[in-house]
Scaffold this active site. Structure first.
Site, PDB file in Angstrom:
ATOM      1  N   TRP A  73       0.827  -1.208   0.000  1.00 61.55           N
ATOM      2  CA  TRP A  73       0.000   0.000   0.000  1.00 61.55           C
ATOM      3  C   TRP A  73       0.853   1.247   0.000  1.00 61.55           C
ATOM      4  O   TRP A  73       2.063   1.200   0.238  1.00 61.55           O
ATOM      5  CB  TRP A  73      -1.021  -0.016   1.137  1.00 61.55           C
ATOM      6  CG  TRP A  73      -0.515  -0.279   2.543  1.00 61.55           C
ATOM      7  CD1 TRP A  73       0.740  -0.666   2.925  1.00 61.55           C
ATOM      8  CD2 TRP A  73      -1.286  -0.178   3.739  1.00 61.55           C
ATOM      9  NE1 TRP A  73       0.791  -0.818   4.277  1.00 61.55           N
ATOM     10  CE2 TRP A  73      -0.431  -0.521   4.817  1.00 61.55           C
ATOM     11  CE3 TRP A  73      -2.591   0.162   4.028  1.00 61.55           C
ATOM     12  CZ2 TRP A  73      -0.864  -0.526   6.145  1.00 61.55           C
ATOM     13  CZ3 TRP A  73      -3.011   0.163   5.354  1.00 61.55           C
ATOM     14  CH2 TRP A  73      -2.159  -0.180   6.393  1.00 61.55           C
ATOM     15  N   HIS A  91     -15.157  26.983  -4.376  1.00 62.94           N
ATOM     16  CA  HIS A  91     -13.808  27.224  -4.906  1.00 62.94           C
ATOM     17  C   HIS A  91     -13.620  28.700  -5.263  1.00 62.94           C
ATOM     18  O   HIS A  91     -12.513  29.219  -5.175  1.00 62.94           O
ATOM     19  CB  HIS A  91     -13.582  26.340  -6.135  1.00 62.94           C
ATOM     20  CG  HIS A  91     -12.250  26.486  -6.799  1.00 62.94           C
ATOM     21  ND1 HIS A  91     -11.071  26.563  -6.095  1.00 62.94           N
ATOM     22  CD2 HIS A  91     -11.908  26.568  -8.114  1.00 62.94           C
ATOM     23  CE1 HIS A  91     -10.062  26.681  -6.943  1.00 62.94           C
ATOM     24  NE2 HIS A  91     -10.542  26.697  -8.170  1.00 62.94           N
TER      25      HIS A  91
END
Ligand code: MN
Length: 268
Positions: A73, A91
């Site tokens: 991982w 945003h």
């Protein structure tokens, strides 16, 4: 039964069963509109006095070794606006006070919808600074019919085929890449009630949009009206002008302003 439209329409369960059958038989194809998240993928560059979006990074945690004998991982890190990504209304300053304006609060019903693709490849090949105006939208509608309310509209430019420095296309006076003009975005929002607008370039605006009125008109107008943005899209040449369905679900980041995502299109 004549005149009884409700009985002539398949009910929702039948529609969903048809969708599932179409997907299973591949009569309905899924096209991936996403670039690979890659440390080398170009990131938007702001003037040096501003904060910068971090690129995608991967750090290996273990790979079937002493750090983790049976598992593999990574830890990853990245800016919200790295790679193929979604812009939420918060945003931009014009959308900062709207309700449900963040990635964790926006209505998920809006994240799947029909999509219109406006082909601007020839214009963008001829002019790095091409601005799609209302005239181009009118020409699209003359050929393909009116853009239905609650559609996504994507601007196809061929820009996704560019690599490295050609993608941002930075010159001494800033970036040069195509996008919509202010009147076109206003038309799509006010006259066509779109869900959102997407591009193949690094932003929904042109590279030179700081000089527009208002500056960055796509961001300002879209997000001020609670609409969404998609950028760094790929494979738009595999979509029909109308008739496909877009799936664009950003990560559910707390108070997120945007997020990388997998963008898929269901194509007949
Ligand atoms: Mn963005």
């Amino acid at each position: 039964m004549s005149g009884d439209n409700a009985k002539d329409q398949p009910d929702a369960a039948t529609l969903l069963a048809g969708l599932a059958a179409g997907l299973a038989s591949a009569e309905i194809r899924i096209v991936d509109l996403t670039h690979r998240l890659d440390p080398d993928f170009p990131i938007i560059v702001l003037p040096p006095e501003f904060g910068q979006c971090a690129p995608f990074r991967m750090e290996e945690i273990s790979r079937y070794d002493a750090r983790g004998p049976a598992w593999h991982w990574y830890n990853i890190s990245l800016g919200e606006h790295a790679g193929t990504h979604f812009d939420a209304p918060i945003h931009w300053i014009s959308g900062r006070d709207l309700p449900n304006n963040t990635t964790d609060t926006l209505p998920v019903q809006k994240l799947v919808g029909q999509v219109c693709v406006i082909d601007c490849e020839a214009e963008s090949d001829a002019d790095d600074d091409y601005e799609m105006g209302v005239d181009k939208i009118a020409a699209f509608e003359a050929e393909h019919g009116e853009i239905p309310a609650q559609s996504w509209v994507l601007m196809r430019t061929g820009w996704s085929r560019r690599r490295g420095a050609d993608y941002i296309n930075l010159r001494a006076d800033g970036a040069h890449s195509p996008g919509p003009d202010a009147a076109a975005v206003r038309f799509l929002v006010e006259q066509r009630d779109i869900i959102g607008f997407g591009t193949e370039t690094v932003g929904t605006d042109t590279g030179q949009a700081v000089h527009a009125d208002p500056p960055y008109p796509a961001h300002y107008i879209l997000h001020g009206a609670g609409r969404y943005g998609l950028q760094c899209l790929a494979n738009l040449d595999q979509l029909p002008p109308t008739g496909a369905v877009l799936v664009a679900a950003p990560l559910k980041i707390r108070q997120g302003t945007g997020s990388p995502l997998r963008v898929l299109a269901l194509v007949p």
